[in-house]
Write a protein that holds these residues in place. Structure first.
Motif, short mmCIF file in Angstrom:
data_model
loop_
_atom_site.label_atom_id
_atom_site.label_comp_id
_atom_site.label_asym_id
_atom_site.label_seq_id
_atom_site.Cartn_x
_atom_site.Cartn_y
_atom_site.Cartn_z
N ALA A 12 -2.62 39.04 49.91
CA ALA A 12 -1.61 39.58 49.05
C ALA A 12 -2.17 40.67 48.19
CB ALA A 12 -1.32 38.43 48.20
N ALA A 13 -3.51 40.56 47.56
CA ALA A 13 -4.40 41.49 47.01
C ALA A 13 -4.25 42.76 47.96
CB ALA A 13 -5.55 41.28 46.40
N SER A 14 -4.68 42.70 49.15
CA SER A 14 -5.01 43.92 49.96
C SER A 14 -3.49 44.55 50.17
CB SER A 14 -5.45 43.43 51.34
OG SER A 14 -6.76 42.81 50.96
N ILE A 41 -1.78 37.62 43.19
CA ILE A 41 -2.23 38.95 42.82
C ILE A 41 -3.08 38.56 41.53
CG2 ILE A 41 -1.94 41.17 41.85
CD1 ILE A 41 0.47 41.19 44.15
N LYS A 42 -2.58 37.77 40.58
CA LYS A 42 -3.35 37.57 39.47
C LYS A 42 -4.78 36.61 39.68
CE LYS A 42 -2.84 35.05 34.97
NZ LYS A 42 -1.86 34.19 34.13
N ARG A 43 -4.65 35.77 40.62
CA ARG A 43 -5.68 34.94 40.92
C ARG A 43 -7.02 35.96 41.69
NH1 ARG A 43 -6.31 30.05 43.30
NH2 ARG A 43 -8.25 30.68 43.65
N GLY A 48 -12.43 38.10 40.48
CA GLY A 48 -13.20 39.11 40.77
C GLY A 48 -13.10 40.05 42.06
N LEU A 49 -11.92 39.46 42.75
CA LEU A 49 -11.81 40.16 44.14
C LEU A 49 -11.21 41.71 44.05
CD1 LEU A 49 -9.96 37.27 46.22
CD2 LEU A 49 -12.38 38.00 46.70
N VAL A 50 -10.44 41.92 42.63
CA VAL A 50 -9.90 43.25 42.46
C VAL A 50 -10.50 43.57 41.22
CG1 VAL A 50 -7.86 44.26 41.98
CG2 VAL A 50 -7.91 42.55 43.67
N GLU A 51 -11.20 44.89 41.20
CA GLU A 51 -11.30 45.41 39.97
C GLU A 51 -10.42 46.65 39.44
OE1 GLU A 51 -15.36 46.64 39.71
OE2 GLU A 51 -16.35 44.29 39.84
#
Length: 330
Positions: A12-14, A41-43, A48-51
């Motif tokens: 989802a983040a990607s 996306i919040k998770r 820390g998967l997303v900065e």
């Protein structure tokens, strides 16, 4: 019931951050709802998967600041602004930074010398209240002129600095320029004037800008009735590019033999140099030449400047360095 898996969090983040897909599209790919995608996306952020990092687009500010500091031996604060920024936007950003720096430097039992002008008026609007004890704010140059008194304008400006810091205010109720140098000499012997001059000499910090003779936005001293046509001709003939505290400078920083300076009421570069911290706040393409003159005159210890003006300053200096290197190797 949908079971949240680490693989889905990453997918989802990607899709959201790297592929720029909308949440509705991601939900269809994952076979779930939009609200679940939002939670995934919040998770990703929390795990820390997303900065997320914000930075001005391709700002040159740090490098420019180091180059100016190295070239002139001063502390330099370059304010990032987009190339599309208007003059007013550049002035506001620089003035905001100048106001914050002043507030951090000025404290109880100190004296702040303030010159009037368009830039300092902008700085005054961004000052945050910082109560001090036993401090003073003193006007550095007279303000009366031929068309209007000019005194009310300067008085309000200087008072705004006093109000911000809870400081005693000392106005300088003399003309910006006397008609005759001997009149100035006589006034400088008056006790009321001497008291203000003494307070100026006690200043721990001076804050000023540079005035520009030319440009789309003329500096206050050139646009508000302080000079007559004969004065302007003299400035042109003398090669004057601008002023600091209504003391006129040539491009090389010289000022001593410019006739109008004998009648000016602001501190000379030599007098300014006795003040430990001398803060120059500058924004605008037409300020490059007078800023370079001020730096050559040695009146600046701390420079607050926008990115575009800083670039122009270094462009103006670099040909000199190239010329000198060429001569050295000849």
């Amino acid at each position: 019931m949908y079971v949240e898996r680490e693989q889905d969090v990453l997918r989802a983040a990607s899709m959201y951050y790297l592929q720029d897909l909308k949440m509705e599209v991601i939900a269809r790919h994952l076979g779930t709802s939009r609200s679940t995608v939002s939670r995934l996306i919040k998770r990703a952020r929390e795990a820390g998967l997303v900065e997320i990092t914000l930075r001005p687009a391709s700002t040159r500010a740090p490098g420019l600041g180091r180059s100016i500091a190295s070239a002139f031996g001063i502390d330099t604060y370059v304010v990032p602004v987009p190339d599309s920024a208007s003059h007013i936007e550049r002035l506001d950003q620089v003035s905001m930074t100048g106001a914050k720096l002043l507030s951090s430097w000025f404290d109880s039992n100190m004296v702040l010398g303030v010159a009037w002008g368009t830039t300092l008026a902008a700085v005054s609007r961004f000052l945050s209240p910082k109560p001090t004890r036993g401090s003073h704010v003193v006007q550095l140059n007279g303000a009366a002129n031929m068309r209007t008194s000019g005194i009310e304008y300067a008085s309000d400006l200087i008072s705004s600095f006093g109000t911000a810091f809870g400081a005693a205010v000392h106005h300088f109720s003399v003309p910006a320029f006397f008609d005759y140098s001997d009149t100035k000499a006589a006034m400088w012997r008056e006790r009321s004037v001497r008291r203000v001059l003494d307070m100026q000499r006690r200043a721990d910090i001076a804050v000023f800008s540079v005035g520009a003779v030319a440009g789309a936005v003329p500096s206050h001293v050139y646009a508000a009735g302080y000079l007559d046509d004969a004065d302007v001709r003299v400035l042109h003939d003398e090669g004057v590019v601008g002023d600091v505290c209504t003391v006129f400078l040539r491009a090389d920083g010289s000022w001593q033999d410019v006739p109008l300076n004998e009648r000016a009421t602001g501190p000379t570069p030599v007098e300014l140099q006795r003040i430990a911290r001398r803060v120059c706040v500058v924004a605008g393409d037409n300020k490059v030449a007078p800023l370079l003159a001020a730096l050559r005159a040695g009146v600046v210890t701390d420079l607050v400047v926008d990115e575009i003006t800083a670039t122009g300053l270094l462009d103006a200096v670099e040909p000199m360095h190239v010329h000198r290197r060429t001569r050295a190797h000849a």
